[in-house]
Scaffold this active site. Sequence first.
Site, PDB file in Angstrom:
ATOM      1  N   SER A  10       0.824  -1.205   0.000  1.00  0.00           N
ATOM      2  CA  SER A  10       0.000   0.000   0.000  1.00  0.00           C
ATOM      3  C   SER A  10       0.868   1.269   0.000  1.00  0.00           C
ATOM      4  CB  SER A  10      -0.908  -0.001   1.230  1.00  0.00           C
ATOM      5  OG  SER A  10      -0.117  -0.115   2.392  1.00  0.00           O
ATOM      6  N   TYR A  41      -4.169   1.139   4.061  1.00  0.00           N
ATOM      7  CA  TYR A  41      -5.193   0.126   3.813  1.00  0.00           C
ATOM      8  C   TYR A  41      -5.753  -0.417   5.139  1.00  0.00           C
ATOM      9  CZ  TYR A  41      -4.067  -0.686  -1.204  1.00  0.00           C
ATOM     10  OH  TYR A  41      -3.899  -0.589  -2.563  1.00  0.00           O
ATOM     11  N   GLY A  42      -4.945  -0.307   6.195  1.00  0.00           N
ATOM     12  CA  GLY A  42      -5.242  -0.997   7.451  1.00  0.00           C
ATOM     13  C   GLY A  42      -6.570  -0.643   8.101  1.00  0.00           C
ATOM     14  N   CYS A  72       2.274  -6.943   1.879  1.00  0.00           N
ATOM     15  CA  CYS A  72       1.419  -6.159   2.775  1.00  0.00           C
ATOM     16  C   CYS A  72       0.524  -7.158   3.507  1.00  0.00           C
ATOM     17  CB  CYS A  72       0.577  -5.194   1.941  1.00  0.00           C
ATOM     18  SG  CYS A  72      -0.675  -4.313   2.881  1.00  0.00           S
ATOM     19  N   ASN A  73       0.548  -7.107   4.822  1.00  0.00           N
ATOM     20  CA  ASN A  73      -0.246  -8.069   5.602  1.00  0.00           C
ATOM     21  C   ASN A  73      -1.734  -7.808   5.463  1.00  0.00           C
ATOM     22  OD1 ASN A  73       1.712  -9.704   7.553  1.00  0.00           O
ATOM     23  ND2 ASN A  73       2.533  -7.662   7.194  1.00  0.00           N
ATOM     24  N   THR A  74      -2.095  -6.530   5.474  1.00  0.00           N
ATOM     25  CA  THR A  74      -3.508  -6.177   5.390  1.00  0.00           C
ATOM     26  C   THR A  74      -4.099  -6.717   4.086  1.00  0.00           C
ATOM     27  OG1 THR A  74      -2.893  -4.159   6.540  1.00  0.00           O
ATOM     28  CG2 THR A  74      -5.103  -4.238   5.595  1.00  0.00           C
ATOM     29  N   GLU A 154       4.772   6.495   7.181  1.00  0.00           N
ATOM     30  CA  GLU A 154       4.554   7.151   5.884  1.00  0.00           C
ATOM     31  C   GLU A 154       4.948   8.626   5.945  1.00  0.00           C
ATOM     32  OE1 GLU A 154       3.180   5.986   2.716  1.00  0.00           O
ATOM     33  OE2 GLU A 154       3.632   4.011   3.530  1.00  0.00           O
ATOM     34  N   THR A 189       4.286  -4.719   7.251  1.00  0.00           N
ATOM     35  CA  THR A 189       5.596  -4.516   6.617  1.00  0.00           C
ATOM     36  C   THR A 189       6.145  -3.104   6.850  1.00  0.00           C
ATOM     37  OG1 THR A 189       4.474  -4.042   4.524  1.00  0.00           O
ATOM     38  CG2 THR A 189       5.245  -6.289   4.881  1.00  0.00           C
TER      39      THR A 189
END
Length: 269
Positions: A10, A41-42, A72-74, A154, A189
Amino acid sequence: MTGPIGIFDSGYGGLTVFKEIQKKLPNYDFIYLGDNARVPYGIRSFQAVYEFTRECVLKLFELGCNLVIIACNTASAKALKNIQEFDLPEGKRVLGVIRPTTESIDRYTRTKKVGILATEGTVLSESYKIEIGKFFPNIEVFQHACPLWVPLVENNEIDSKGTHFIVERDIRELLALSPEIDTIVLACTHFPILLSVIQAYVPNNVTVLSQGELVSEKLVDYLHRHPEIDDVCGKNAKLSFFTTDEVFDFENKTEIFYGKKIKAQYIHL
Ligand code: DGL
């Protein structure tokens, strides 16, 4: 036809996985795609994460990738299964980061109590509990959501007072769930970018695991087990970076997170 391996996240977080993959596969070609315009995204719904991830993965296929890693885990939690089931063009493959992270978790924990720090989306999906439960039903999993960590990363707020305050509080809240937790997985991540701050608040007897090494190790193994995929991965050490947002910002921040200067291109999805 051969093509690069696609790495998707993301935003910048996937770079922590990409760096490790590249160390292990230095001759392979890669395309990194960050959906910086829509990060984070989370906090988004299942449907939104699925649609965004699907668009990015299909774009990477269009750019010639035969194999895409959702770093990306989400997105792995909310979109991977659907994409594998409904959206995969013939001959293409997509892999996530949750399974390779959980497959060998028993190597690290002696108490069999594992803590997960992740985005709200990953925690609510229960993906870590489910995956770890499949391999190791004797391991107890404790989760804590850290919704502020991705925006901190970010925005390059890596070592500020505010970051220390938030990281310390979240780690304290996770460890309060069980005094026996001896392994913490950074199951987002983005989080390894905060590693030095995290380490400052984790007791010495607790191991903190970042996913980069685990995922890259399993990817090498996957390519050995699937020579038909390995054969269609280009090996000329060519790299390209794409972002769905401002290129100038992406190039500057990528240098901070990736450690090298890069040239990026804007991509319209
Ligand atoms: N880096 C992503 C992960 O591993 C999440 C970042 C986001 O919230 O977009 O979950």
